[in-house]
Design an enzyme around this catalytic site. Structure first.
Site, PDB file in Angstrom:
ATOM      1  N   ARG A 161      -2.643   0.965  -6.571  1.00 20.85           N
ATOM      2  CA  ARG A 161      -1.691   0.894  -5.465  1.00 20.85           C
ATOM      3  C   ARG A 161      -0.325   0.359  -5.875  1.00 20.85           C
ATOM      4  O   ARG A 161       0.700   0.847  -5.418  1.00 20.85           O
ATOM      5  CB  ARG A 161      -2.280   0.030  -4.345  1.00 20.85           C
ATOM      6  CG  ARG A 161      -3.453   0.686  -3.662  1.00 20.85           C
ATOM      7  CD  ARG A 161      -4.131  -0.241  -2.678  1.00 20.85           C
ATOM      8  NE  ARG A 161      -5.179   0.473  -1.968  1.00 20.85           N
ATOM      9  CZ  ARG A 161      -5.984  -0.076  -1.074  1.00 20.85           C
ATOM     10  NH1 ARG A 161      -5.855  -1.371  -0.792  1.00 20.85           N
ATOM     11  NH2 ARG A 161      -6.907   0.636  -0.458  1.00 20.85           N
ATOM     12  N   HIS A 196       0.847  -1.192   0.000  1.00 22.41           N
ATOM     13  CA  HIS A 196       0.000   0.000   0.000  1.00 22.41           C
ATOM     14  C   HIS A 196       0.881   1.241   0.000  1.00 22.41           C
ATOM     15  O   HIS A 196       1.819   1.341   0.785  1.00 22.41           O
ATOM     16  CB  HIS A 196      -0.904  -0.010   1.235  1.00 22.41           C
ATOM     17  CG  HIS A 196      -2.070   0.915   1.131  1.00 22.41           C
ATOM     18  ND1 HIS A 196      -1.931   2.282   1.061  1.00 22.41           N
ATOM     19  CD2 HIS A 196      -3.404   0.683   1.089  1.00 22.41           C
ATOM     20  CE1 HIS A 196      -3.133   2.845   0.977  1.00 22.41           C
ATOM     21  NE2 HIS A 196      -4.037   1.888   0.994  1.00 22.41           N
ATOM     22  N   HIS A 237       0.210  -4.687   2.906  1.00 26.20           N
ATOM     23  CA  HIS A 237      -1.155  -4.374   3.319  1.00 26.20           C
ATOM     24  C   HIS A 237      -2.103  -5.566   3.165  1.00 26.20           C
ATOM     25  O   HIS A 237      -2.498  -6.187   4.136  1.00 26.20           O
ATOM     26  CB  HIS A 237      -1.652  -3.186   2.499  1.00 26.20           C
ATOM     27  CG  HIS A 237      -3.053  -2.762   2.800  1.00 26.20           C
ATOM     28  ND1 HIS A 237      -3.486  -2.485   4.081  1.00 26.20           N
ATOM     29  CD2 HIS A 237      -4.128  -2.570   1.998  1.00 26.20           C
ATOM     30  CE1 HIS A 237      -4.770  -2.135   4.047  1.00 26.20           C
ATOM     31  NE2 HIS A 237      -5.180  -2.198   2.802  1.00 26.20           N
ATOM     32  N   GLU A 276     -10.970 -12.071   2.245  1.00 27.87           N
ATOM     33  CA  GLU A 276      -9.531 -12.045   1.957  1.00 27.87           C
ATOM     34  C   GLU A 276      -8.889 -13.415   2.091  1.00 27.87           C
ATOM     35  O   GLU A 276      -7.801 -13.654   1.573  1.00 27.87           O
ATOM     36  CB  GLU A 276      -8.833 -11.046   2.882  1.00 27.87           C
ATOM     37  CG  GLU A 276      -7.406 -10.733   2.473  1.00 27.87           C
ATOM     38  CD  GLU A 276      -6.719  -9.708   3.362  1.00 27.87           C
ATOM     39  OE1 GLU A 276      -5.519  -9.462   3.145  1.00 27.87           O
ATOM     40  OE2 GLU A 276      -7.370  -9.161   4.268  1.00 27.87           O
ATOM     41  N   SER A 323      -5.323   6.181   4.972  1.00 26.42           N
ATOM     42  CA  SER A 323      -6.269   5.722   3.963  1.00 26.42           C
ATOM     43  C   SER A 323      -5.936   6.210   2.555  1.00 26.42           C
ATOM     44  O   SER A 323      -5.491   7.344   2.361  1.00 26.42           O
ATOM     45  CB  SER A 323      -7.674   6.209   4.332  1.00 26.42           C
ATOM     46  OG  SER A 323      -8.567   5.993   3.274  1.00 26.42           O
TER      47      SER A 323
END
Length: 659
Positions: free
Chosen positions: A331, A267, A423, A447, A285
């Site tokens: 990202r 990230h 991340h 996930e 964020s």
């Protein structure tokens, strides 16, 4: 080689899910009441699945290692949740969300799964609003949206900078309603340590009561793993310190294939590492990239304060390199670009391993807009700044407070310093269209599975997938399996398979406790993390990966000879918990490096330095690597790879470009 059956329904992409739902076998309400389902994990995927299945009439048992489901790591998601509602009337659609997700994942995800995710996304928002989730709203009362990386539309719904927390509270409320009426039995402070197989089907789990240390046997007609990702294999990551791979890894050792383990996400907007004392990293964020501009000085080793560096001496490198998307590139692209600038000597801060995330430009822009609204003629710069701060505070206030508490710097006055960090994990247990693993009756959601994000997840899509799987997918697909199980009675937990599974878990715990070595669990975890970050992190090459595999194997041997675990088994023992998880991380780390070594291409979060364009971008090899790598466990350090070939009928792979 095992042939993997993804069970993607036939027919047009747009009608696959609708036809599936209309034809899938069902379990009638009376039969549901005699079927037991185990849900391991109580984050967004677990809580939503447990609540939905209990509402349908199944008997559900839900397990979490925290003291409350509200402490699941889903709470840490800050920026938002994607949905194709097109409230902004800016050209969004189900197809565009599907396309952005496939492209953002660098064409390494299944079309069928991704389209279904995009299709049900709008339903998620309606569900959450009905539960009372306080999404941000426009002046007129409509739900607000903002942009995230990898898109050119505004489709991200949010609740300030705490979207994950608010969504989890909604799912938790639904879960607790079922607990209250007796359809869900909640087991907190319990960790799943093995899957129980009977006649080749998942029929239960062995769990450890983390308060007393007692092992327990639990039966279920089906088992759902909703246990999150494995980013903590790197030791330092944005994950909660308790996040681990143990449940998924135990399932892998019992026959569940592991899909694309090398696909981990870095990230781009994390608070930089400050020293060896750290046990985790803190994420800022991705929503901040809406209004924050990322830059470094144009001059190497420029030690001036950022406010003293004039505009013409700043390099807004993402806007320069990727003008079509600017600061909102995906990202993986943003992370590599930051690393490239820092490696080239343009980094900032004491470590020189950071870049600036600056809100000055948009703070002033918002201030001018507010001044116009208020009818202020010729406002001073101070007035504009004050008005703009209030707008930024409303959108991101809690994130700015978090940054200031951690760094001691006021981000309203000086730019944030950020650097990429581990991340999310796109890899996970291989599942078919019905979310079932290669073990019948064993499912993986959220996930914990590999299915929807390919080689790179777009921001704000984790919450979308977790809730899609729990609320709108598994309630349909599990019926296809359980409809053939309605005559199966509850199997007593004194069955030999339960006895044998518990015995093996006990032997593992005894083995750990009896090592009585000299080094702490964290010592080994840190060593593993350094190997993984240095050689299987943002950049990977054949030499480094080969070295990493050898180093991890040596580390595994050292761990089992010299780890020290104080205390006893029959009590709350955090070091014993960590030791089991680190043992699994060490085995997983080896597999991740093997998968990365095998995939001799760059795609998404997997950047092989031998495979890049002249401009330094990721270079895929679709002819050789357009497949899911699904690894079968053959014993410690031994794995066999199976391939699920990816077919693209609608979105044809092309070299990704955000320029």
């Amino acid at each position: 080689m095992t042939k993997l059956n993804s069970k993607i329904p036939a027919g047009e992409l747009e009608t696959k899910w609708t036809k599936y739902k209309s034809t899938v076998p069902l379990v009638n309400p009376a039969n549901k009441r005699s079927i037991e389902i185990i849900v391991v994990g109580s984050g967004l995927a677990g809580a939503s699945a447990a609540a939905s299945l209990a509402e349908l009439g199944y008997k559900v048992k839900c397990y979490c290692f925290q003291d409350s489901p509200r402490r699941a790591h889903s709470i840490a998601a800050q920026g938002g949740i994607n949905a194709a509602k097109n409230y902004q009337n800016d050209g969004d659609s189900v197809y565009r969300l599907f396309y952005d997700t496939v492209k953002g994942g660098d064409y390494r995800a299944r079309e069928g799964n991704v389209y279904r995710l995009a299709e049900v996304s709008a339903n998620i928002i309606d569900q959450c609003v009905a539960q009372g989730v306080p999404f941000a709203r426009e002046y007129g009362g409509y739900l607000s949206n903002r942009s995230f990386g990898g898109t050119q539309v505004q489709r991200t719904f949010y609740a300030a900078g705490q979207t994950g927390q608010q969504l989890l509270l909604g799912a938790y409320s639904a879960l607790e309603r079922q607990v209250g009426i007796g359809t869900v039995t909640m087991y907190s402070r319990h960790e799943m340590l093995d899957i129980v197989l009977i006649d080749g089907k998942a029929r239960g789990i062995i769990a450890r009561d983390l308060v007393t240390g007692k092992l327990e046997r639990h039966f279920g007609h089906a088992v759902l793993l909703c246990t999150g990702g494995y980013g903590n294999v790197f030791y330092l990551s944005t994950n909660a310190m308790g996040s681990n791979v143990t449940a998924a890894w135990k399932a892998h050792r019992k026959g569940a294939f592991f899909g694309n383990p090398c696909f981990t996400q870095i990230h781009p907007t994390c608070i930089p590492v400050s020293g060896d004392h750290q046990s985790k990293l803190t994420l800022m964020s991705e929503s901040l990239r809406n209004d924050g501009r990322i830059w470094v000085p144009k001059k190497k080793d420029d030690n001036r304060k950022p406010v003293d560096i004039p505009e013409e001496e700043r390099d807004y490198y993402l806007e320069r390199r990727y003008p079509a998307f600017g600061n909102l590139v995906p990202r993986d692209v943003a992370s590599r670009a930051a690393k490239e600038r820092c490696d080239a000597g343009y980094g900032v801060g004491t470590s020189k391993m950071a870049v600036y995330l600056d809100f000055t430009f948009n703070t002033m822009r918002y201030g001018r807009i507010e001044a116009n609204k208020l009818g202020i003629q010729n406002p001073s710069e101070a007035e504009i700044k004050k008005l703009g701060k209030e707008v930024v505070k409303e959108k991101y206030g809690n994130l700015f407070e978090m940054y200031e508490k951690i760094t001691g710097e006021n981000p309203y006055e000086t730019p944030m310093r950020i650097y990429p960090a581990v991340h999310y994990t796109m890899g996970g247990l291989w599942v078919d269209y019905e979310l079932m693993t290669t073990v019948p009756g064993l499912y993986a959601l959220g996930e914990a599975n590999f299915s929807d994000h390919g080689a790179n997840r777009l921001g704000a899509s984790a919450l979308m997938q977790g809730l899609a799987d729990g609320y709108f997918v598994i309630p349909y697909t599990i019926g296809a399996y359980l409809s053939g199980d309605i005559r199966t009675k509850s199997i007593p937990t004194d069955h030999p398979a339960f006895v044998d599974a518990e015995k093996k878990v006990q032997e593992q715990l005894d083995k750990l406790m009896n090592i009585k070595g000299m080094k702490s669990v964290d010592h080994f975890h840190k060593k593993l993390g350094k190997i993984m970050w240095d050689k299987c992190g943002m950049g990977r090459n054949e030499k480094g990966l080969t070295e990493a595999i050898s180093e991890i194997r040596a580390l595994r041997e050292e761990f089992w000879k010299d780890v020290r675990i104080p205390g006893t088994q029959n009590e709350m023992n955090l070091e014993l918990e960590k030791a089991g998880r680190v043992a699994d991380f060490i085995e997983l780390g080896e597999l991740m490096c093997m998968d990365a070594l095998n995939r001799k291409e760059s795609c998404g979060g997997h950047f092989r330095e031998e495979s890049q364009t002249e401009e330094g971008e990721a270079k895929r090899d679709d002819d050789k690597f357009s497949y899911v790598s699904a690894w079968e466990y053959k014993g410690i350090g031994s794995f066999e790879m199976h391939k699920e070939e990816l077919v693209f009928d609608v979105v044809h792979p092309s070299q990704r470009s955000y320029k």
